[in-house]
Design a protein around this motif. Structure first.
Motif, PDB file in Angstrom:
ATOM      1  N   PRO A 149      20.902  67.131  34.057  1.00 45.96           N
ATOM      2  CA  PRO A 149      20.939  67.368  35.507  1.00 45.96           C
ATOM      3  C   PRO A 149      19.543  67.553  36.091  1.00 45.96           C
ATOM      4  CG  PRO A 149      21.608  69.333  34.335  1.00 45.96           C
ATOM      5  CD  PRO A 149      21.440  68.263  33.300  1.00 45.96           C
ATOM      6  N   ALA A 150      19.450  67.389  37.405  1.00 46.34           N
ATOM      7  CA  ALA A 150      18.186  67.637  38.110  1.00 46.34           C
ATOM      8  C   ALA A 150      17.947  69.138  38.244  1.00 46.34           C
ATOM      9  CB  ALA A 150      18.231  66.981  39.490  1.00 46.34           C
ATOM     10  N   PHE A 151      16.701  69.493  38.520  1.00 44.53           N
ATOM     11  CA  PHE A 151      16.306  70.891  38.749  1.00 44.53           C
ATOM     12  C   PHE A 151      16.769  71.795  37.593  1.00 44.53           C
ATOM     13  CE2 PHE A 151      17.166  69.237  43.155  1.00 44.53           C
ATOM     14  CZ  PHE A 151      15.836  68.990  43.466  1.00 44.53           C
ATOM     15  N   THR A 152      16.411  71.403  36.393  1.00 43.91           N
ATOM     16  CA  THR A 152      16.814  72.152  35.203  1.00 43.91           C
ATOM     17  C   THR A 152      15.615  72.879  34.619  1.00 43.91           C
ATOM     18  OG1 THR A 152      18.584  70.588  34.657  1.00 43.91           O
ATOM     19  CG2 THR A 152      17.739  71.953  32.862  1.00 43.91           C
ATOM     20  N   TYR A 153      15.838  74.142  34.260  1.00 45.19           N
ATOM     21  CA  TYR A 153      14.816  74.899  33.519  1.00 45.19           C
ATOM     22  C   TYR A 153      15.536  75.713  32.453  1.00 45.19           C
ATOM     23  CZ  TYR A 153      10.885  77.923  32.362  1.00 45.19           C
ATOM     24  OH  TYR A 153       9.883  78.591  31.687  1.00 45.19           O
ATOM     25  N   CYS A 154      15.407  75.285  31.199  1.00 40.88           N
ATOM     26  CA  CYS A 154      16.084  75.929  30.074  1.00 40.88           C
ATOM     27  C   CYS A 154      15.037  76.394  29.068  1.00 40.88           C
ATOM     28  CB  CYS A 154      17.044  74.961  29.388  1.00 40.88           C
ATOM     29  SG  CYS A 154      18.232  74.162  30.491  1.00 40.88           S
ATOM     30  N   VAL A 155      15.266  77.573  28.482  1.00 38.14           N
ATOM     31  CA  VAL A 155      14.332  78.133  27.500  1.00 38.14           C
ATOM     32  C   VAL A 155      15.116  78.579  26.269  1.00 38.14           C
ATOM     33  CG1 VAL A 155      12.610  79.896  27.026  1.00 38.14           C
ATOM     34  CG2 VAL A 155      12.767  78.906  29.323  1.00 38.14           C
ATOM     35  N   TRP A 156      14.740  78.055  25.103  1.00 37.89           N
ATOM     36  CA  TRP A 156      15.339  78.443  23.821  1.00 37.89           C
ATOM     37  C   TRP A 156      14.317  79.259  23.036  1.00 37.89           C
ATOM     38  CZ3 TRP A 156      16.036  73.697  26.061  1.00 37.89           C
ATOM     39  CH2 TRP A 156      17.364  73.259  26.261  1.00 37.89           C
ATOM     40  N   HIS A 157      14.728  80.448  22.574  1.00 33.35           N
ATOM     41  CA  HIS A 157      13.878  81.290  21.731  1.00 33.35           C
ATOM     42  C   HIS A 157      14.399  81.213  20.291  1.00 33.35           C
ATOM     43  CE1 HIS A 157      11.883  83.084  25.200  1.00 33.35           C
ATOM     44  NE2 HIS A 157      13.072  83.253  25.740  1.00 33.35           N
ATOM     45  N   ILE A 158      13.535  80.793  19.385  1.00 32.39           N
ATOM     46  CA  ILE A 158      13.913  80.650  17.977  1.00 32.39           C
ATOM     47  C   ILE A 158      13.192  81.724  17.176  1.00 32.39           C
ATOM     48  CG2 ILE A 158      14.023  79.085  16.011  1.00 32.39           C
ATOM     49  CD1 ILE A 158      13.628  76.759  17.992  1.00 32.39           C
ATOM     50  N   GLN A 159      13.938  82.460  16.360  1.00 31.29           N
ATOM     51  CA  GLN A 159      13.330  83.486  15.508  1.00 31.29           C
ATOM     52  C   GLN A 159      14.016  83.470  14.146  1.00 31.29           C
ATOM     53  OE1 GLN A 159      13.087  87.393  17.221  1.00 31.29           O
ATOM     54  NE2 GLN A 159      11.655  88.101  15.667  1.00 31.29           N
ATOM     55  N   THR A 160      13.220  83.286  13.097  1.00 25.38           N
ATOM     56  CA  THR A 160      13.739  83.251  11.732  1.00 25.38           C
ATOM     57  C   THR A 160      13.246  84.490  10.976  1.00 25.38           C
ATOM     58  OG1 THR A 160      11.849  81.899  11.027  1.00 25.38           O
ATOM     59  CG2 THR A 160      13.834  80.735  11.744  1.00 25.38           C
ATOM     60  N   ALA A 161      13.483  84.545   9.693  1.00 25.05           N
ATOM     61  CA  ALA A 161      13.115  85.712   8.884  1.00 25.05           C
ATOM     62  C   ALA A 161      11.598  85.889   8.858  1.00 25.05           C
ATOM     63  CB  ALA A 161      13.645  85.542   7.466  1.00 25.05           C
ATOM     64  N   LYS A 162      11.164  87.132   8.642  1.00 27.45           N
ATOM     65  CA  LYS A 162       9.733  87.408   8.520  1.00 27.45           C
ATOM     66  C   LYS A 162       9.149  86.640   7.339  1.00 27.45           C
ATOM     67  CE  LYS A 162       9.298  91.920  10.700  1.00 27.45           C
ATOM     68  NZ  LYS A 162       8.789  93.310  10.548  1.00 27.45           N
ATOM     69  N   ASN A 163       7.837  86.445   7.403  1.00 32.56           N
ATOM     70  CA  ASN A 163       7.104  85.728   6.354  1.00 32.56           C
ATOM     71  C   ASN A 163       7.573  84.278   6.227  1.00 32.56           C
ATOM     72  OD1 ASN A 163       5.989  88.216   5.979  1.00 32.56           O
ATOM     73  ND2 ASN A 163       7.176  88.680   4.125  1.00 32.56           N
ATOM     74  N   SER A 164       7.955  83.704   7.370  1.00 30.63           N
ATOM     75  CA  SER A 164       8.332  82.282   7.379  1.00 30.63           C
ATOM     76  C   SER A 164       7.737  81.627   8.612  1.00 30.63           C
ATOM     77  CB  SER A 164       9.859  82.119   7.377  1.00 30.63           C
ATOM     78  OG  SER A 164      10.427  82.592   8.591  1.00 30.63           O
ATOM     79  N   LYS A 165       7.745  80.315   8.628  1.00 28.88           N
ATOM     80  CA  LYS A 165       7.357  79.556   9.812  1.00 28.88           C
ATOM     81  C   LYS A 165       8.470  78.575  10.135  1.00 28.88           C
ATOM     82  CE  LYS A 165       4.682  76.179   7.091  1.00 28.88           C
ATOM     83  NZ  LYS A 165       3.350  75.543   6.916  1.00 28.88           N
ATOM     84  N   ILE A 166       8.371  77.933  11.299  1.00 30.10           N
ATOM     85  CA  ILE A 166       9.460  77.088  11.796  1.00 30.10           C
ATOM     86  C   ILE A 166       8.979  75.643  11.919  1.00 30.10           C
ATOM     87  CG2 ILE A 166      11.031  76.669  13.728  1.00 30.10           C
ATOM     88  CD1 ILE A 166      10.749  79.690  14.363  1.00 30.10           C
ATOM     89  N   LYS A 167       9.781  74.730  11.404  1.00 27.17           N
ATOM     90  CA  LYS A 167       9.543  73.302  11.615  1.00 27.17           C
ATOM     91  C   LYS A 167      10.609  72.769  12.570  1.00 27.17           C
ATOM     92  CE  LYS A 167       7.154  72.149   7.303  1.00 27.17           C
ATOM     93  NZ  LYS A 167       7.118  71.240   6.124  1.00 27.17           N
ATOM     94  N   LEU A 168      10.148  72.123  13.645  1.00 27.18           N
ATOM     95  CA  LEU A 168      11.053  71.614  14.684  1.00 27.18           C
ATOM     96  C   LEU A 168      10.970  70.088  14.718  1.00 27.18           C
ATOM     97  CD1 LEU A 168      12.905  72.185  17.193  1.00 27.18           C
ATOM     98  CD2 LEU A 168      10.805  72.188  18.561  1.00 27.18           C
TER      99      LEU A 168
END
Length: 575
Positions: free
Chosen positions: A144-163
């Motif tokens: 849709p038009a005029f969209t603003y969405c925010v996703w917060h990703i949080q995994t276990a400590k001592n890790s990093k995230i691959k997207l």
């Protein structure tokens, strides 16, 4: 796309502006519309003069119809984000200032009105599993038009995230000004931008810690199918949080690094220095840097809602002519906020920079004083006073940063220390609500006021005081601390840096003190005068004799009055 070259008054429901400015510009745009909706403003592209600073060249956004409204945010050359700002009412103002450098600045700005209570399905949220997927709204149909969405990703400590974006199709543009996805290395969209993408692609991103944020923004035209994304968590190698510690207080910053951690990076304790090399660490089992907030090369940044103190520890080998080691910087940031406690410590993909962030709290206290000289604090508790006596109160900020100011925003009184349903306003939003309240001009780290003592009608013996204290950057001429009394309607978003509550009490009337002392005296006298058994017998006999004599006297008097009935007022003849 269009608009006047330097400033305008805008009233449309939505509008895109492509702005070009040269040196020494100072242009203001006012967005205002008579509606119950709020404004969302996006700076999807900005290019300032090279090497410009926030002090000389910036965009300032105000939450209201003029530059006198509260500061909502600031954008400048080192802004590491795609700024998206939202007003609290139907108006918003932004002003662009440029320095004297001959350079053509370019900005692309877009705004639209919307209703905050409207929620779009499948638009943003919290993702906390070790892996997962998410898609743009309506995927695979057009977003849709005029969209603003925010996703917060949080995994276990001592890790990093691959997207990984497995499918990605947004409107294509050279600078991704219209529709775009922005990926951030952290839990906010204010800083740490990893990348901004649009068009047709399958982009991949990797965080440096266990937190990542993804934002999607679309304008009013040319919608496509959007994206489908998948993330996975990967364990971080090497030493992490247990070997690095940052502590922030009202006065100082403390950084602790373990020797084993430094060794894993190929360095020893003599290879470290702060921005100011004269500030050396204490070396024990760890390497400890501890220094006042406003010293050792620490910089202070005001982002409109908080104050952040930053210093950098540089790691470079000493005593060598050449090296093949990478230069490492440890960036330590103390963000002074009301909410606690966030600590994020991570190493970037290139193993060049480690960021350490901690949330700190300012140390604030409140005391009564015996006069308006505020030289002698009252230490007694409870503080006994006379009704209508003038009381002098002072709020003190205990900090080594000289460029902070204190503002007493709200003070309420209550007969209970938990400040339940029965309260009385002395000060509200910087405005004196009681006729006896007088506030003194701000003085360095102190906020002062006086009022006359009172009691609650329910005859509660005590009065407690609770005050909301705002702390601002004294160099910011437009901070909340300089505004004084403001109405509730203007308070939606205020430009104070930090807010806390402080409580003092109880206050009690001196007559309550006298009553308490009298009660103690009476109890003591009763205890001293209690007779022993021998005395008790003597007192009993005396009491019986006394009562008998009183009965005899009363009987004689009654008999005499009976005999004289009818002649009570007759004059006695002379003998």
């Amino acid at each position: 796309v269009g608009g006047p070259r330097c400033g305008a008054s805008l009233h449309e429901q939505n509008k895109a502006l492509r702005i070009e400015l040269n040196a020494n510009a100072n242009c203001a745009w006012q967005i205002q519309r008579n509606t119950n909706q709020t404004v969302r403003l996006v700076f999807s592209h900005f290019k300032f003069a090279p090497s410009s600073s926030c002090e000389t060249e910036s965009i300032k956004i105000y939450d209201g119809p003029s530059t006198n409204s509260p500061l909502l945010g600031q954008v400048c050359n080192d802004t590491d984000a795609v700024p998206v700002l939202q007003s609290s009412s139907d108006s918003l103002t932004f002003i662009i200032t440029t320095n004297s450098v001959a350079f053509t600045r370019n900005f692309f700005v877009f705004y639209y009105y919307f209703s905050p209570e409207t929620r779009l399905e499948n638009c943003g949220g919290q993702l906390t599993g070790p892996n997962g997927t998410f898609t743009s709204p309506n995927y695979p149909a057009a977003y849709p038009a005029f969209t603003y969405c925010v996703w917060h990703i949080q995994t276990a400590k001592n890790s990093k995230i691959k997207l990984q974006f497995q499918d990605f199709f947004l409107e294509l543009d050279k600078n991704c000004q219209f529709d775009f996805a922005a990926v951030y290395d952290g839990l906010t969209t204010n800083t740490g931008l990893i990348g901004k993408v649009c068009g047709v692609a399958q982009p991949k991103f990797e965080s440096s810690s266990n937190v990542m944020t993804v934002a999607l923004f679309t304008d009013y035209a040319n919608s496509y199918r959007g994206f489908s994304a998948q993330y996975t968590s990967v364990p971080l190698p090497g030493p992490v949080e247990p070997d690095t510690l940052l502590t922030c207080s009202s006065d100082s910053m403390k950084i602790v690094l373990s020797k084993s951690y430094l060794a894993s990076l190929g360095y020893k304790e003599t290879d470290l220095q702060l921005r100011d090399p004269s500030c050396s660490p204490v070396i024990t089992n760890s390497v400890i840097f501890s220094f006042p907030l406003a010293s050792c090369g620490t910089t202070k940044k005001d982002d409109g809602q908080s104050i952040t103190y930053t210093n950098i520890i540089s790691l470079s080998p000493t005593g060598n002519i050449i090296t093949r080691q990478k230069s490492v910087q440890i960036i330590a940031k103390c963000k002074m906020e009301n909410n606690s406690t966030l600590e994020v410590i991570y190493v970037t993909k290139s193993n060049i920079v480690q960021n350490t962030t901690a949330v700190g709290r300012y140390n604030v206290s409140m005391s009564f004083y015996d006069s308006d000289s505020f030289s002698k604090p009252i230490h007694q508790s409870p503080y006994y006073v006379d009704l209508n006596q003038t009381l002098f109160a002072q709020v003190s900020l205990h900090s080594t940063d000289p460029n902070l100011s204190v503002f007493v925003d709200t003070c309420i009184a209550s007969p209970q220390p938990d400040f339940g349903s029965l309260t009385y306003d002395l000060i509200r939003s910087g405005c004196n609500k009681d006729d006896t309240v007088v506030t003194y001009p701000p003085l360095e780290h102190y906020g002062r006021f006086k009022f006359n003592a009172f009691r609650f009608l329910q005859r509660s013996p005590s009065v407690y005081l609770q005050c909301d204290i705002l702390i601002c950057d004294s160099k910011n001429a437009n901070s909340r601390c300089t505004e004084g009394c403001i109405s509730r309607q203007k308070r939606a978003i205020s430009s104070y840096m930090w807010k806390t509550k402080t409580v003092v009490g109880p206050i009690r009337l001196k007559r309550n003190l006298r009553s308490a002392h009298n009660s103690e005296s009476l109890a003591k006298a009763d205890a001293e005068d209690t007779p022993n058994p021998q005395q008790y017998s003597f007192y009993t006999l005396s009491f019986v004799v006394l009562i008998s004599n009183i009965i005899i006297v009363v009987a004689v008097i009654l008999k005499y009055h009976k005999r004289q009935a009818g002649y009570g007022y007759q004059k006695i003849p002379n003998s």
